[in-house]
Structures are given as C-alpha cells and as structure tokens.
Design an enzyme around this catalytic site. Structure first.
Site, PDB file in Angstrom:
ATOM      1  N   CYS A  26      -1.873   5.498  -5.045  1.00 17.39           N
ATOM      2  CA  CYS A  26      -2.652   5.187  -3.802  1.00 17.39           C
ATOM      3  C   CYS A  26      -2.500   5.960  -2.988  1.00 17.39           C
ATOM      4  O   CYS A  26      -3.277   5.672  -1.858  1.00 17.39           O
ATOM      5  CB  CYS A  26      -2.278   3.799  -3.600  1.00 17.39           C
ATOM      6  SG  CYS A  26      -0.599   3.691  -2.854  1.00 17.39           S
ATOM      7  N   CYS A  77       1.559  -0.333   1.337  1.00 19.64           N
ATOM      8  CA  CYS A  77       1.061  -1.694   1.554  1.00 19.64           C
ATOM      9  C   CYS A  77       2.005  -2.757   1.789  1.00 19.64           C
ATOM     10  O   CYS A  77       3.363  -2.805   1.809  1.00 19.64           O
ATOM     11  CB  CYS A  77       0.103  -2.105   0.572  1.00 19.64           C
ATOM     12  SG  CYS A  77       1.052  -2.259  -0.779  1.00 19.64           S
ATOM     13  N   ASP A 118      -0.075   6.340  -0.848  1.00 16.33           N
ATOM     14  CA  ASP A 118       0.905   5.847   0.264  1.00 16.33           C
ATOM     15  C   ASP A 118       2.225   6.394   0.164  1.00 16.33           C
ATOM     16  O   ASP A 118       2.813   6.909  -1.041  1.00 16.33           O
ATOM     17  CB  ASP A 118       1.108   4.283   0.111  1.00 16.33           C
ATOM     18  CG  ASP A 118      -0.044   3.574   0.440  1.00 16.33           C
ATOM     19  OD1 ASP A 118      -0.938   4.173   1.473  1.00 16.33           O
ATOM     20  OD2 ASP A 118      -0.439   2.500   0.024  1.00 16.33           O
ATOM     21  N   CYS A 173       3.218  -0.211  -6.508  1.00 14.97           N
ATOM     22  CA  CYS A 173       3.888  -0.446  -5.109  1.00 14.97           C
ATOM     23  C   CYS A 173       5.476  -0.443  -5.187  1.00 14.97           C
ATOM     24  O   CYS A 173       5.907   0.100  -4.389  1.00 14.97           O
ATOM     25  CB  CYS A 173       3.209  -1.329  -4.424  1.00 14.97           C
ATOM     26  SG  CYS A 173       1.420  -1.506  -4.612  1.00 14.97           S
TER      27      CYS A 173
HETATM   28 FE1  FES Z   1      -0.045   1.810  -1.978  1.00 13.17          FE
HETATM   29 FE2  FES Z   1       0.931  -0.660  -2.416  1.00 13.17          FE
HETATM   30  S1  FES Z   1      -1.332   0.088  -2.442  1.00 13.17           S
HETATM   31  S2  FES Z   1       2.035   1.330  -1.889  1.00 13.17           S
END
Ligand code: FES
Length: 211
Positions: free
Chosen positions: A36, A63, A38, A107
């Site tokens: 993702c 998230c 992140d 995640c």
């Molecule tokens: Fe990226 Fe959860 S969607 S860490």
C-alpha cells in the site's frame, strides 16, 4: 452492515500505546509496505546486559489497522529479549487484536517488519549480526529505498534521485541528483549516512550532490 474491525482494534486505534519517537534510540527502523506504500517507524531502547527491550515507540503513517498493530506489537515486545521479540509474528499480533480483516493482513505485516528491522538495526550497530554478507551496490540501493524523497513522498530510488553508488574498501559513496544547496540536501545526507553507517563492513559514507 457489520463493522469489519473488532472492538480491540478500534480501541487500540483510538488510544494507541507507545506512540512517538525515542531520542537516541539503540535501534530504529522505517519500513514501507510494498502493498500500500504506507510507512511505519519503530524505535527501541535495549538493556545492554539482558538484551531486553526496555522501551519501544512507534510512529505510523499508515491506516487504522497499522496503527492498531503498531500499538499491540509495542505492548507485546516491551520487556522481551531481542530473540523473543523477533519471533512475534503478524498472526500473533493480529490474534491479540481479535483478528483483522483478511484484506488488512499486510498492515500487520508492516508493523511486525518494522519491529524486526529495528532489532536488526540494533544488532548491526552492536556487531551482533551472525551472517556477515559483504555490502554490495544492491544492498546499498535496497537501504536507500527506505530514505524518503521529501519532494515526492516516495523513496529516493523510486524517484530516480540516486545517480551513482560505489562500494569500495569500506567506503560507500552515493550520488544524489540534487544541488548541494537544496533545502532538503542536508536532511537527505543525514538519512543516507544513518541508513548505511550501520552496515558491518562500511566505515565511511560519502554523499555527493551532482547538480
Ligand atoms: Fe497501508 Fe494498512 S493500508 S498499512
């Protein structure tokens, strides 16, 4: 519609434990999720003698699931030895949260990877790495994927800011495609040095700016 998150996830998301950074940490990491994009940073303080994690903090740029898993892994890892903490799995973390939706598995993987990378950073800095692989250009580039290009919000490698990498006789030399007087040049230099100096066979890190 049934809400996809357990009460525990929501509780940790609303009141995450151990959020923040640690000044002069003994080990630290910033990991990004390939799934993702992140990121999560993990900081640890370690008791030299017992090798137990005395303190741990995290910062999440992810998230709700990532914040909740970051929170739970810090609780699970605190007080454990490095060896014990290394064995904390994403499954354990997600079970401790009462389960995560399948689509959110990555995640919790990200949070656990962050913890493992912070431990690896400690071990590198303290000469505790058992498998000593000689540093190559590829290893350096892999590390530089963890340095952000503040102009783009993506890493230096993906944004083509790295135009040269040389590894020779304990020196890693990196060329960045930015002018020396750029507002982020110092920042980027510091982060590159930090990421590379802990490599066991690197004594010196040189960062050149090429424009
Ligand atoms: Fe990226 Fe959860 S969607 S860490």
């Amino acid at each position: 519609m049934k809400f996809p998150y357990s009460e525990k996830v929501l509780e940790h998301f609303r009141n995450p434990r151990n959020v923040g950074s640690i000044e002069n940490p003994d080990g630290k990491s910033t990991e990004g999720s390939p799934a993702c994009g992140d990121m999560v940073s993990v900081y640890i303080k370690v008791d030299e003698d017992t090798k137990k994690i005395k303190d741990i903090k995290f910062e999440s740029y992810g998230c709700a699931s990532n914040i909740a898993t970051g929170s739970i892994i810090t609780e699970l890892a605190k007080g454990k030895t490095l060896e014990e903490a290394k064995n904390i799995s994403w499954k354990q973390a997600s079970d401790a949260l009462g389960g995560l939706p399948k689509i959110k598995t990555h995640c919790s993987v990200l949070a656990v990877d962050g913890l493992r990378a912070a431990i690896a950073n400690y071990e590198e800095k303290h000469g505790l790495i058992k498998e000593k692989i000689p540093t190559t250009k590829e290893i350096v580039l892999k590390r530089l994927k963890h340095v952000m290009n503040p102009l783009a919000g993506l890493d230096l490698v993906r944004t083509n800011l790295i135009t040269g990498v040389k590894v020779e006789n304990g020196t890693a030399e990196v060329t960045v495609n930015l002018p020396e007087e750029h507002q982020f040049a110092n920042n980027i230099r510091e982060e590159i040095v930090e990421k590379l100096e802990s490599l066991w066979d690197i004594d010196e890190v040189i960062v050149n700016f090429s424009v």
